[in-house]
Design a protein around this motif. Structure first.
Motif, PDB file in Angstrom:
ATOM      1  N   ASN A 297       0.567  -1.194  -0.044  1.00  0.00           N
ATOM      2  CA  ASN A 297       0.053  -0.073   0.066  1.00  0.00           C
ATOM      3  C   ASN A 297       1.009   1.373  -0.095  1.00  0.00           C
ATOM      4  OD1 ASN A 297      -2.629   1.265   0.442  1.00  0.00           O
ATOM      5  ND2 ASN A 297      -1.792   1.919   2.281  1.00  0.00           N
ATOM      6  N   GLU A 298       1.907   1.301   0.634  1.00  0.00           N
ATOM      7  CA  GLU A 298       2.951   2.458   0.707  1.00  0.00           C
ATOM      8  C   GLU A 298       3.822   2.481  -0.682  1.00  0.00           C
ATOM      9  OE1 GLU A 298       3.177   4.711   3.056  1.00  0.00           O
ATOM     10  OE2 GLU A 298       1.635   3.515   4.205  1.00  0.00           O
ATOM     11  N   LYS A 300       2.875   1.200  -3.856  1.00  0.00           N
ATOM     12  CA  LYS A 300       2.339   1.239  -5.279  1.00  0.00           C
ATOM     13  C   LYS A 300       2.002   2.542  -5.796  1.00  0.00           C
ATOM     14  CE  LYS A 300      -2.353   0.727  -3.318  1.00  0.00           C
ATOM     15  NZ  LYS A 300      -3.501  -0.410  -3.135  1.00  0.00           N
ATOM     16  N   TYR A 301       1.932   3.545  -4.971  1.00  0.00           N
ATOM     17  CA  TYR A 301       1.635   4.882  -5.412  1.00  0.00           C
ATOM     18  C   TYR A 301       3.096   5.677  -5.516  1.00  0.00           C
ATOM     19  CZ  TYR A 301      -2.981   3.867  -3.854  1.00  0.00           C
ATOM     20  OH  TYR A 301      -4.292   3.239  -3.363  1.00  0.00           O
ATOM     21  N   LYS A 302       4.090   5.079  -5.036  1.00  0.00           N
ATOM     22  CA  LYS A 302       5.364   5.857  -5.069  1.00  0.00           C
ATOM     23  C   LYS A 302       6.514   4.911  -6.176  1.00  0.00           C
ATOM     24  CE  LYS A 302       4.570   7.155  -0.468  1.00  0.00           C
ATOM     25  NZ  LYS A 302       5.250   6.950   1.196  1.00  0.00           N
TER      26      LYS A 302
END
Length: 322
Positions: A297-298, A300-302
């Motif tokens: 979750n940390e 996948k956006y970065k």
């Protein structure tokens, strides 16, 4: 670190005149207020090497080390070389100072006793002898305290290393709490549509039940005229065809969501390793994969994660420490 100073010396000489001279040189008492290394020596005197060796063995058995031994080269029962060899078998760090009136070279003496061997010729200058012994004993004590300091530093380092490992372990466990929000988010999505789907499934079930009951009532009435049209109308009213088609999708999605929740929980358990505190075989690839899943979750956006695992067999380790 407390500095320890050892001023014990042992002297063996079969010449009474020289033995008396040694006593005058090394037995003098000084002011008790001065530093330990300036208080002179704590000597013991012997008329032959055999008695000195017995005393040396007795002291060593009590845990008392002797920094320096002064040995006459020629003595009855046991000469200086033989005495020095036996002493070295007990404590290889003791300093041997050989004293003789015979013309010898240091190489000839050191050939038998090797390191930490010194030589002075009779008759000797008193101040020269005293300064030499004083210098050698101070050097021995300096080396001993350096060794003690090294051991203490190693112990302190190992203790610090262990504390550091414990802090890392605690930090890792604390990171699980920080990841809880992300894990909750990952669990919330599948759990949300499972709950929604199950609510819809509940409604569909009620409609199916109502339709089946209605159909049963029509059949039981034996009034077939208009029955088919009534059943069809009711079927359309309750959207039975849609319900039947959607039921499979609802169940598939619910099962997929349940599997995702199960996987997240398993990965979290694998990451924390709360049930694997023993030294055992573990698959490094699985450890990495479970950790990535937990922090996904940390990530996948970065970042874009590219996995290229090699073929690695299980290795012996502490999985909970990885």
């Amino acid at each position: 670190m407390t500095v320890i100073y050892n001023n014990k010396i042992l002297i063996a000489d079969d010449g009474k005149v020289f033995l008396m001279m040694y006593k005058k040189i090394f037995s003098g008492k000084k002011n008790s207020n001065i530093l330990p290394q300036e208080k002179g020596f704590d000597p013991a005197f012997f008329e032959n090497g055999k008695d000195l060796l017995k005393h040396f063995q007795w002291q060593y058995s009590k845990g008392v080390r002797i920094p320096l031994c002064i040995l006459d080269y020629m003595m009855p029962l046991m000469d200086g070389i033989e005495t020095g060899k036996e002493i070295r078998k007990i404590d290889r760090d003791v300093i041997i100072l050989m004293v003789t009136s015979i013309d010898l070279t240091l190489d000839e003496i050191s050939e038998s006793l090797q390191e930490n061997i010194y030589y002075i010729k009779k008759p000797f200058v008193v101040n020269e002898l005293y300064c030499l012994v004083d210098s050698l004993v101070k050097g021995w004590n300096k080396n001993l305290n350096i060794q003690r300091q090294k051991i203490e530093l190693e112990e302190a380092y190992n203790k610090l290393k262990m504390t550091h490992s414990q802090l890392l372990h605690r930090e890792k466990m604390a990171s699980i709490g920080q990841l809880a929000a992300g894990v909750a988010h990952e669990i919330n999505n599948p759990a949300g549509f499972i709950a929604g789907n199950l609510r819809a499934l509940n409604k569909y079930t009620k409609k199916l039940t109502e339709f089946i009951e209605f159909q049963s009532e029509i059949i039981e009435s034996h009034n077939m005229e208009g029955s088919l049209s009534s059943v069809e109308a009711r079927r359309k009213e309750l959207k039975i065809d849609y319900v039947i088609n959607d039921l499979k999708d609802l169940i598939d999605e619910s099962l997929d969501g349940a599997d995702r929740i199960k996987k997240i929980v398993e990965n979290l358990k694998s990451f924390s390793r709360v049930d694997e505190s023993n030294y055992k075989e573990a698959n490094i690839n699985e450890c990495i994969e479970s950790t990535i899943n937990i922090v996904w979750n940390e990530l996948k956006y970065k970042a874009t994660v590219k996995k290229e695992y090699g073929v690695i067999g299980e290795i012996k380790c502490y999985p909970q420490e990885l």
